[in-house]
Design an enzyme around this catalytic site. Sequence first.
Site, PDB file in Angstrom:
ATOM      1  N   ASP A 132      28.681  27.424  57.700  1.00 59.21           N
ATOM      2  CA  ASP A 132      29.058  27.620  56.301  1.00 59.21           C
ATOM      3  C   ASP A 132      28.439  28.932  55.833  1.00 59.21           C
ATOM      4  OD1 ASP A 132      29.919  24.994  56.669  1.00 59.21           O
ATOM      5  OD2 ASP A 132      29.224  24.334  54.691  1.00 59.21           O
ATOM      6  N   LYS A 197      35.276  26.532  50.495  1.00 60.29           N
ATOM      7  CA  LYS A 197      34.303  25.576  49.950  1.00 60.29           C
ATOM      8  C   LYS A 197      33.921  26.005  48.544  1.00 60.29           C
ATOM      9  CE  LYS A 197      29.485  24.194  50.975  1.00 60.29           C
ATOM     10  NZ  LYS A 197      28.403  24.302  51.981  1.00 60.29           N
ATOM     11  N   LYS A 229      36.612  22.138  51.170  1.00 58.91           N
ATOM     12  CA  LYS A 229      35.374  21.356  51.100  1.00 58.91           C
ATOM     13  C   LYS A 229      34.845  21.406  49.674  1.00 58.91           C
ATOM     14  CE  LYS A 229      30.605  21.173  52.829  1.00 58.91           C
ATOM     15  NZ  LYS A 229      29.635  21.646  53.862  1.00 58.91           N
TER      16      LYS A 229
END
Length: 270
Positions: A132, A197, A229
Amino acid sequence: MAERTEQEWSNFIQIKVAEVLAQDSFIEESTPLSSLTAPNDPRFPLTIDHTLLKQDATPSQIDMLCDEAIQYGFKSCCVNGLYVKKVTERLAASNSQTITCCVVGFPLGAGSAEAKAYEAQQAIKDGALEIDTVIPVGLLLSDVTQYREIYNHLKTIISASSPVPVKVIIETGLIPSPELKIAACVLAAEAGAAFVKTSTGFASGGGATKEDVRLMYKTVRYKGNVQVKASGGVRSFEACKEMFLAGAERIGTSSGVTLMKNSTISGEGY
């Protein structure tokens, strides 16, 4: 395809913005996990990135994170690079299907692309199976468009991480307009992100909202294989359901155990 010029990026993103904003915000349609309506659904734990990213996280707390993830069968343990090897070894010792996820360039996203790429490669060497990373938000907010630079920045990190999938955090709470949120998602998708995300959980301006998740979902659908996400403040199963209905397929949270017990907690961060 030849590399786009800044003007070509600007034109392409303007087209995508117009396409996304022309759609109804919440038309009645199924999303990939819209049928997930109870915490005992076997799909639910596989949506959870069980997360501990606080700077004062101790080794014993990381061990507990792993043990909880193993117990409930969460998709991943998401940690800082310091603990990737430790987490990987603990998960492997239990024969768990839970994987290690590592954040890089976190939480500011303001490091160089090359530094983030090296950090990602080291995390992968230590056992991370997902990465990430944070978009350079300041470039996105520039008075003069920096789309080409942002794309190249993300592409450097994603290419260095291949074949490990990369989630790009766009930090929705710091982005003031839908148009810029769409631009961030398009750039991430074009650079090869596996996910876009919402949040780090560390910035001001709030965490995940169903409106942002829906906007992100609508934006990246054209790619076909980019997922969303939701992270930042998702602390109840009802909140998870809202995110699934909006289009999310992964939840980043430090409250995974609580979610499995279908209760709500208060607090800040993840």
